[in-house]
Design a protein around this motif. Structure first.
Motif, PDB file in Angstrom:
ATOM      1  N   THR A  12      18.399 -85.108  34.737  1.00 19.96           N
ATOM      2  CA  THR A  12      19.185 -83.986  34.224  1.00 19.96           C
ATOM      3  C   THR A  12      20.480 -84.481  33.603  1.00 19.96           C
ATOM      4  O   THR A  12      20.874 -84.038  32.522  1.00 19.96           O
ATOM      5  CB  THR A  12      19.451 -82.970  35.345  1.00 19.96           C
ATOM      6  N   LEU A  16      21.758 -83.928  29.799  1.00 21.50           N
ATOM      7  CA  LEU A  16      23.039 -83.252  29.581  1.00 21.50           C
ATOM      8  C   LEU A  16      23.993 -84.114  28.766  1.00 21.50           C
ATOM      9  O   LEU A  16      24.697 -83.611  27.886  1.00 21.50           O
ATOM     10  CB  LEU A  16      23.682 -82.876  30.921  1.00 21.50           C
ATOM     11  N   ILE A  45      30.582 -77.621  28.883  1.00 17.21           N
ATOM     12  CA  ILE A  45      29.737 -77.171  29.992  1.00 17.21           C
ATOM     13  C   ILE A  45      28.820 -78.306  30.436  1.00 17.21           C
ATOM     14  O   ILE A  45      28.644 -78.556  31.632  1.00 17.21           O
ATOM     15  CB  ILE A  45      28.931 -75.910  29.584  1.00 17.21           C
ATOM     16  N   ARG A  46      28.245 -79.007  29.472  1.00 13.09           N
ATOM     17  CA  ARG A  46      27.365 -80.134  29.799  1.00 13.09           C
ATOM     18  C   ARG A  46      28.127 -81.272  30.463  1.00 13.09           C
ATOM     19  O   ARG A  46      27.632 -81.896  31.402  1.00 13.09           O
ATOM     20  CB  ARG A  46      26.657 -80.629  28.534  1.00 13.09           C
ATOM     21  N   ALA A  49      28.818 -80.282  34.145  1.00 13.52           N
ATOM     22  CA  ALA A  49      27.606 -80.322  34.969  1.00 13.52           C
ATOM     23  C   ALA A  49      27.145 -81.759  35.182  1.00 13.52           C
ATOM     24  O   ALA A  49      26.775 -82.142  36.299  1.00 13.52           O
ATOM     25  CB  ALA A  49      26.497 -79.498  34.315  1.00 13.52           C
ATOM     26  N   GLU A  52      29.406 -83.518  37.712  1.00 15.76           N
ATOM     27  CA  GLU A  52      29.127 -83.066  39.080  1.00 15.76           C
ATOM     28  C   GLU A  52      27.822 -83.672  39.598  1.00 15.76           C
ATOM     29  O   GLU A  52      27.751 -84.147  40.743  1.00 15.76           O
ATOM     30  CB  GLU A  52      29.061 -81.542  39.134  1.00 15.76           C
ATOM     31  N   VAL A 106      16.557 -78.348  34.286  1.00 15.56           N
ATOM     32  CA  VAL A 106      17.290 -77.845  35.460  1.00 15.56           C
ATOM     33  C   VAL A 106      16.307 -77.186  36.432  1.00 15.56           C
ATOM     34  O   VAL A 106      16.388 -77.414  37.647  1.00 15.56           O
ATOM     35  CB  VAL A 106      18.429 -76.885  35.038  1.00 15.56           C
ATOM     36  N   THR A 121      23.498 -77.474  43.952  1.00 16.55           N
ATOM     37  CA  THR A 121      24.041 -77.811  42.632  1.00 16.55           C
ATOM     38  C   THR A 121      23.132 -77.281  41.530  1.00 16.55           C
ATOM     39  O   THR A 121      23.600 -76.635  40.581  1.00 16.55           O
ATOM     40  CB  THR A 121      24.222 -79.341  42.494  1.00 16.55           C
ATOM     41  N   ARG A 124      23.395 -73.524  41.349  1.00 18.31           N
ATOM     42  CA  ARG A 124      24.652 -73.080  40.744  1.00 18.31           C
ATOM     43  C   ARG A 124      24.598 -73.224  39.216  1.00 18.31           C
ATOM     44  O   ARG A 124      25.147 -72.402  38.484  1.00 18.31           O
ATOM     45  CB  ARG A 124      25.813 -73.882  41.323  1.00 18.31           C
ATOM     46  N   HIS A 125      23.925 -74.267  38.743  1.00 16.31           N
ATOM     47  CA  HIS A 125      23.890 -74.517  37.295  1.00 16.31           C
ATOM     48  C   HIS A 125      22.762 -73.779  36.572  1.00 16.31           C
ATOM     49  O   HIS A 125      22.846 -73.587  35.355  1.00 16.31           O
ATOM     50  CB  HIS A 125      23.823 -76.023  37.021  1.00 16.31           C
ATOM     51  N   ILE A 128      24.005 -70.813  34.642  1.00 18.29           N
ATOM     52  CA  ILE A 128      24.887 -71.276  33.559  1.00 18.29           C
ATOM     53  C   ILE A 128      24.042 -71.710  32.373  1.00 18.29           C
ATOM     54  O   ILE A 128      24.304 -71.329  31.228  1.00 18.29           O
ATOM     55  CB  ILE A 128      25.790 -72.429  34.050  1.00 18.29           C
ATOM     56  N   PHE A 129      22.989 -72.496  32.654  1.00 20.92           N
ATOM     57  CA  PHE A 129      22.160 -72.971  31.549  1.00 20.92           C
ATOM     58  C   PHE A 129      21.203 -71.908  31.032  1.00 20.92           C
ATOM     59  O   PHE A 129      20.782 -71.970  29.876  1.00 20.92           O
ATOM     60  CB  PHE A 129      21.464 -74.287  31.912  1.00 20.92           C
TER      61      PHE A 129
END
Length: 145
Positions: A12, A16, A45-46, A49, A52, A106, A121, A124-125, A128-129
């Motif tokens: 991932t 990203l 944003i990428r 992520a 993290e 994701v 994680t 949570r993402h 967003i994606f």
């Protein structure tokens, strides 16, 4: 040996990072202010992520440089560069395809992750994606109309 969790995170992260580079380059290439802002936001944003997820890999004792998608992600970016040149419509179409791949990655990472923190994680993402995907699809659809 890399666990399924670190492998999923690394795959991932690679995608990203390639997407971040592609979006940053796209932001520099387009003249439309709204697209410049959107592409810059998508890159940020990428970046957040990927950073993290890289930290999760390190916390799990993994190596963030061993991602299997790294070469594929670089090739994806190189192909995109060659394909779109300076044409905004082709660029938007390719970015929307990248959003499809990102959302799929994701979801795949979430399915493969075994570590509770990594699952959290990905969870949570995921929305967003989903949102970034939907935004690029809306841009593509609006420009096609």
């Amino acid at each position: 040996m890399m666990s399924d969790t670190t492998h999923a995170l690394n795959d991932t992260v690679s995608l990203l990072r390639a997407g971040e580079t592609f979006y940053r380059d796209a932001a520099e290439r387009v003249d439309h202010r709204g697209l410049k802002e959107l592409f810059s936001e998508m890159a940020a944003i990428r970046n957040a992520a990927a950073t993290e997820m890289s930290q999760k890999v390190e916390a799990l004792g993994g190596d963030t440089s061993s991602a299997s998608w790294t070469e594929q992600a670089r090739q994806f970016y190189a192909n995109a560069e060659a394909m779109f040149g300076g044409e905004t419509e082709a660029l938007i179409n390719y970015l929307e395809e990248h959003e499809d791949r990102t959302l799929e990655q994701v979801r795949d990472g979430l399915a493969k992750a075994e570590d509770h923190d990594a699952i959290a994680t990905f969870m949570r993402h995921l929305p967003i994606f989903q949102q970034t995907h939907d935004r690029m699809k809306a841009v593509k659809d609006a420009r096609a109309a």
